[in-house]
Design a protein around this motif. Structure first.
Motif, PDB file in Angstrom:
ATOM      1  N   ASN A  81       0.952  -1.387  -0.010  1.00 49.00           N
ATOM      2  CA  ASN A  81      -0.143  -0.076   0.092  1.00 49.00           C
ATOM      3  C   ASN A  81       0.959   1.300   0.100  1.00 49.00           C
ATOM      4  O   ASN A  81       0.571   2.505  -0.694  1.00 49.00           O
ATOM      5  N   GLY A  82       1.984   1.406   0.860  1.00 49.51           N
ATOM      6  CA  GLY A  82       2.805   2.434   1.100  1.00 49.51           C
ATOM      7  C   GLY A  82       3.621   2.873  -0.256  1.00 49.51           C
ATOM      8  O   GLY A  82       3.922   3.891  -0.541  1.00 49.51           O
ATOM      9  N   THR A  83       3.827   1.708  -1.297  1.00 47.18           N
ATOM     10  CA  THR A  83       4.533   2.120  -2.407  1.00 47.18           C
ATOM     11  C   THR A  83       3.822   2.251  -3.750  1.00 47.18           C
ATOM     12  O   THR A  83       3.883   2.441  -5.002  1.00 47.18           O
ATOM     13  N   SER A  84       2.228   2.218  -3.484  1.00 49.99           N
ATOM     14  CA  SER A  84       1.423   2.036  -4.571  1.00 49.99           C
ATOM     15  C   SER A  84       1.029   3.530  -5.187  1.00 49.99           C
ATOM     16  O   SER A  84       1.197   4.321  -4.408  1.00 49.99           O
ATOM     17  N   GLU A  85       0.276   3.348  -6.348  1.00 46.88           N
ATOM     18  CA  GLU A  85      -0.010   4.632  -6.833  1.00 46.88           C
ATOM     19  C   GLU A  85      -1.440   4.241  -7.680  1.00 46.88           C
ATOM     20  O   GLU A  85      -1.614   2.877  -7.938  1.00 46.88           O
ATOM     21  N   VAL A  86      -2.336   5.165  -7.871  1.00 49.13           N
ATOM     22  CA  VAL A  86      -3.561   4.946  -8.490  1.00 49.13           C
ATOM     23  C   VAL A  86      -3.219   5.845  -9.716  1.00 49.13           C
ATOM     24  O   VAL A  86      -3.266   7.057  -9.570  1.00 49.13           O
ATOM     25  N   LEU A  87      -3.168   5.346 -11.053  1.00 53.81           N
ATOM     26  CA  LEU A  87      -2.804   5.943 -12.062  1.00 53.81           C
ATOM     27  C   LEU A  87      -4.221   6.365 -12.954  1.00 53.81           C
ATOM     28  O   LEU A  87      -5.219   5.453 -12.673  1.00 53.81           O
ATOM     29  N   ARG A  88      -4.318   7.584 -13.509  1.00 50.77           N
ATOM     30  CA  ARG A  88      -5.473   7.954 -14.139  1.00 50.77           C
ATOM     31  C   ARG A  88      -5.236   7.320 -15.408  1.00 50.77           C
ATOM     32  O   ARG A  88      -4.306   7.267 -16.322  1.00 50.77           O
ATOM     33  N   VAL A  89      -6.371   6.693 -15.974  1.00 48.46           N
ATOM     34  CA  VAL A  89      -6.529   6.312 -17.259  1.00 48.46           C
ATOM     35  C   VAL A  89      -7.246   7.235 -17.966  1.00 48.46           C
ATOM     36  O   VAL A  89      -8.459   7.608 -17.655  1.00 48.46           O
ATOM     37  N   ASP A  90      -6.666   7.892 -19.217  1.00 48.19           N
ATOM     38  CA  ASP A  90      -7.232   8.600 -19.983  1.00 48.19           C
ATOM     39  C   ASP A  90      -8.460   8.127 -20.829  1.00 48.19           C
ATOM     40  O   ASP A  90      -8.554   6.779 -21.113  1.00 48.19           O
ATOM     41  N   PRO A  91      -9.265   8.758 -21.639  1.00 55.21           N
ATOM     42  CA  PRO A  91     -10.021   8.451 -22.510  1.00 55.21           C
ATOM     43  C   PRO A  91      -9.726   7.466 -23.578  1.00 55.21           C
ATOM     44  O   PRO A  91     -10.567   6.696 -24.214  1.00 55.21           O
ATOM     45  N   GLU A  92      -8.478   7.793 -23.997  1.00 55.21           N
ATOM     46  CA  GLU A  92      -7.975   6.589 -25.123  1.00 55.21           C
ATOM     47  C   GLU A  92      -7.544   5.406 -24.464  1.00 55.21           C
ATOM     48  O   GLU A  92      -6.728   4.550 -25.314  1.00 55.21           O
ATOM     49  N   GLY A  93      -7.261   5.156 -22.944  1.00 54.08           N
ATOM     50  CA  GLY A  93      -7.195   4.081 -22.486  1.00 54.08           C
ATOM     51  C   GLY A  93      -5.390   4.167 -22.081  1.00 54.08           C
ATOM     52  O   GLY A  93      -4.845   3.105 -22.002  1.00 54.08           O
ATOM     53  N   ARG A  94      -4.791   5.349 -22.175  1.00 55.46           N
ATOM     54  CA  ARG A  94      -3.542   5.408 -21.796  1.00 55.46           C
ATOM     55  C   ARG A  94      -3.342   5.788 -20.346  1.00 55.46           C
ATOM     56  O   ARG A  94      -4.199   6.332 -19.595  1.00 55.46           O
ATOM     57  N   ILE A  95      -2.042   5.495 -19.819  1.00 54.80           N
ATOM     58  CA  ILE A  95      -1.631   5.905 -18.455  1.00 54.80           C
ATOM     59  C   ILE A  95      -0.251   6.621 -18.607  1.00 54.80           C
ATOM     60  O   ILE A  95       0.409   6.299 -19.584  1.00 54.80           O
ATOM     61  N   MET A  96      -0.123   7.165 -17.697  1.00 54.84           N
ATOM     62  CA  MET A  96       1.351   7.770 -17.467  1.00 54.84           C
ATOM     63  C   MET A  96       2.042   7.327 -16.387  1.00 54.84           C
ATOM     64  O   MET A  96       1.468   7.376 -15.225  1.00 54.84           O
ATOM     65  N   LEU A  97       3.270   6.652 -16.571  1.00 57.62           N
ATOM     66  CA  LEU A  97       3.980   6.097 -15.886  1.00 57.62           C
ATOM     67  C   LEU A  97       4.633   7.065 -14.954  1.00 57.62           C
ATOM     68  O   LEU A  97       5.493   7.799 -15.482  1.00 57.62           O
ATOM     69  N   SER A  98       4.849   7.015 -13.369  1.00 53.43           N
ATOM     70  CA  SER A  98       5.495   7.960 -12.726  1.00 53.43           C
ATOM     71  C   SER A  98       7.088   7.639 -12.927  1.00 53.43           C
ATOM     72  O   SER A  98       7.613   6.317 -13.347  1.00 53.43           O
ATOM     73  N   GLU A  99       7.819   8.514 -12.706  1.00 54.74           N
ATOM     74  CA  GLU A  99       9.367   8.417 -12.754  1.00 54.74           C
ATOM     75  C   GLU A  99       9.756   7.251 -11.900  1.00 54.74           C
ATOM     76  O   GLU A  99      10.723   6.307 -12.038  1.00 54.74           O
ATOM     77  N   ALA A 100       9.229   7.245 -10.634  1.00 52.65           N
ATOM     78  CA  ALA A 100       9.500   6.261  -9.450  1.00 52.65           C
ATOM     79  C   ALA A 100       9.113   4.644 -10.097  1.00 52.65           C
ATOM     80  O   ALA A 100       9.753   3.886 -10.151  1.00 52.65           O
ATOM     81  N   LEU A 101       7.940   4.605 -10.609  1.00 57.79           N
ATOM     82  CA  LEU A 101       7.658   3.132 -11.435  1.00 57.79           C
ATOM     83  C   LEU A 101       8.609   2.884 -12.384  1.00 57.79           C
ATOM     84  O   LEU A 101       8.946   1.552 -12.527  1.00 57.79           O
ATOM     85  N   LYS A 102       8.896   3.878 -13.611  1.00 53.32           N
ATOM     86  CA  LYS A 102       9.857   3.556 -14.571  1.00 53.32           C
ATOM     87  C   LYS A 102      11.113   3.142 -14.070  1.00 53.32           C
ATOM     88  O   LYS A 102      11.699   2.205 -14.558  1.00 53.32           O
ATOM     89  N   ALA A 103      11.483   3.865 -12.864  1.00 50.16           N
ATOM     90  CA  ALA A 103      12.916   3.682 -12.510  1.00 50.16           C
ATOM     91  C   ALA A 103      12.818   2.209 -11.916  1.00 50.16           C
ATOM     92  O   ALA A 103      14.008   1.294 -12.140  1.00 50.16           O
ATOM     93  N   HIS A 104      12.048   1.847 -11.209  1.00 52.01           N
ATOM     94  CA  HIS A 104      11.844   0.607 -10.345  1.00 52.01           C
ATOM     95  C   HIS A 104      12.016  -0.622 -11.621  1.00 52.01           C
ATOM     96  O   HIS A 104      12.640  -1.725 -11.233  1.00 52.01           O
ATOM     97  N   VAL A 105      11.502  -0.449 -12.676  1.00 49.86           N
ATOM     98  CA  VAL A 105      11.286  -1.504 -13.852  1.00 49.86           C
ATOM     99  C   VAL A 105      12.515  -1.417 -14.895  1.00 49.86           C
ATOM    100  O   VAL A 105      12.572  -2.257 -15.362  1.00 49.86           O
TER     101      VAL A 105
END
Length: 158
Positions: A81-105
């Motif tokens: 829970n403490g490292t989670s994020e709720v990403l917004r899904v835009d009307p075209e079904g896209r998400i924006m990944l945070s820098e923290a998530l991109k760096a982790h992966v």
């Protein structure tokens, strides 16, 4: 239509850093009814878990096995829970990944979405291919072991 995340897909991030969730995954999310996309870094992999209410229920079920005053509950809750994020899904079904998530992966310009039934994972594509090969190798070993057990006479080894 299925209510499970299955298969895998590799998609490119656009110039603004957004990536399209595969349409079959979007259909499962829509059926689930969760607003946005719940994500957290996987506990032991260079990936992150994503989903909706089904993933949240699984996390709640895991946490319910422990006293909320225990070290295990604290550790799991912090990690899930403490490292989670709720990403917004835009009307075209896209998400924006945070820098923290991109760096982790280790994501740069492409991601691989991998179905896991009640959730899906998001990987850097080469990391996923290495993980997939390792998983297949482990399963071949399991298959051999199960095959050898089925050849043993009934009652052998007892």
């Amino acid at each position: 239509m299925t209510d499970r995340f299955v298969s895998n897909f590799t998609n490119r991030l656009d110039a603004k850093g957004r990536v399209s969730i595969p349409s079959s995954f979007r259909a499962v999310l829509a059926k689930d009814g969760y607003e946005g996309l719940y994500v957290h870094p996987a506990l032991d992999l260079a990936a992150f878990d994503a989903g909706g209410y089904a993933l949240r229920r699984t996390i709640d079920e895991i946490l319910a096995r422990f006293s909320p005053f225990s070290e295990e509950w604290e550790s799991l809750s912090t990690a899930l829970n403490g490292t989670s994020e709720v990403l917004r899904v835009d009307p075209e079904g896209r998400i924006m990944l945070s820098e923290a998530l991109k760096a982790h992966v280790g994501i740069t310009d492409t991601v691989t979405f991998v179905g896991h039934g009640h959730k899906f994972q998001i990987w850097e594509p080469q990391q996923f291919q290495a993980h997939l090969e390792a998983a297949k190798s482990k399963l071949r070993d399991v298959k051999r072991a199960l095959g050898a057990q089925s050849l043993a006479p009934a009652g052998a080894g007892t």
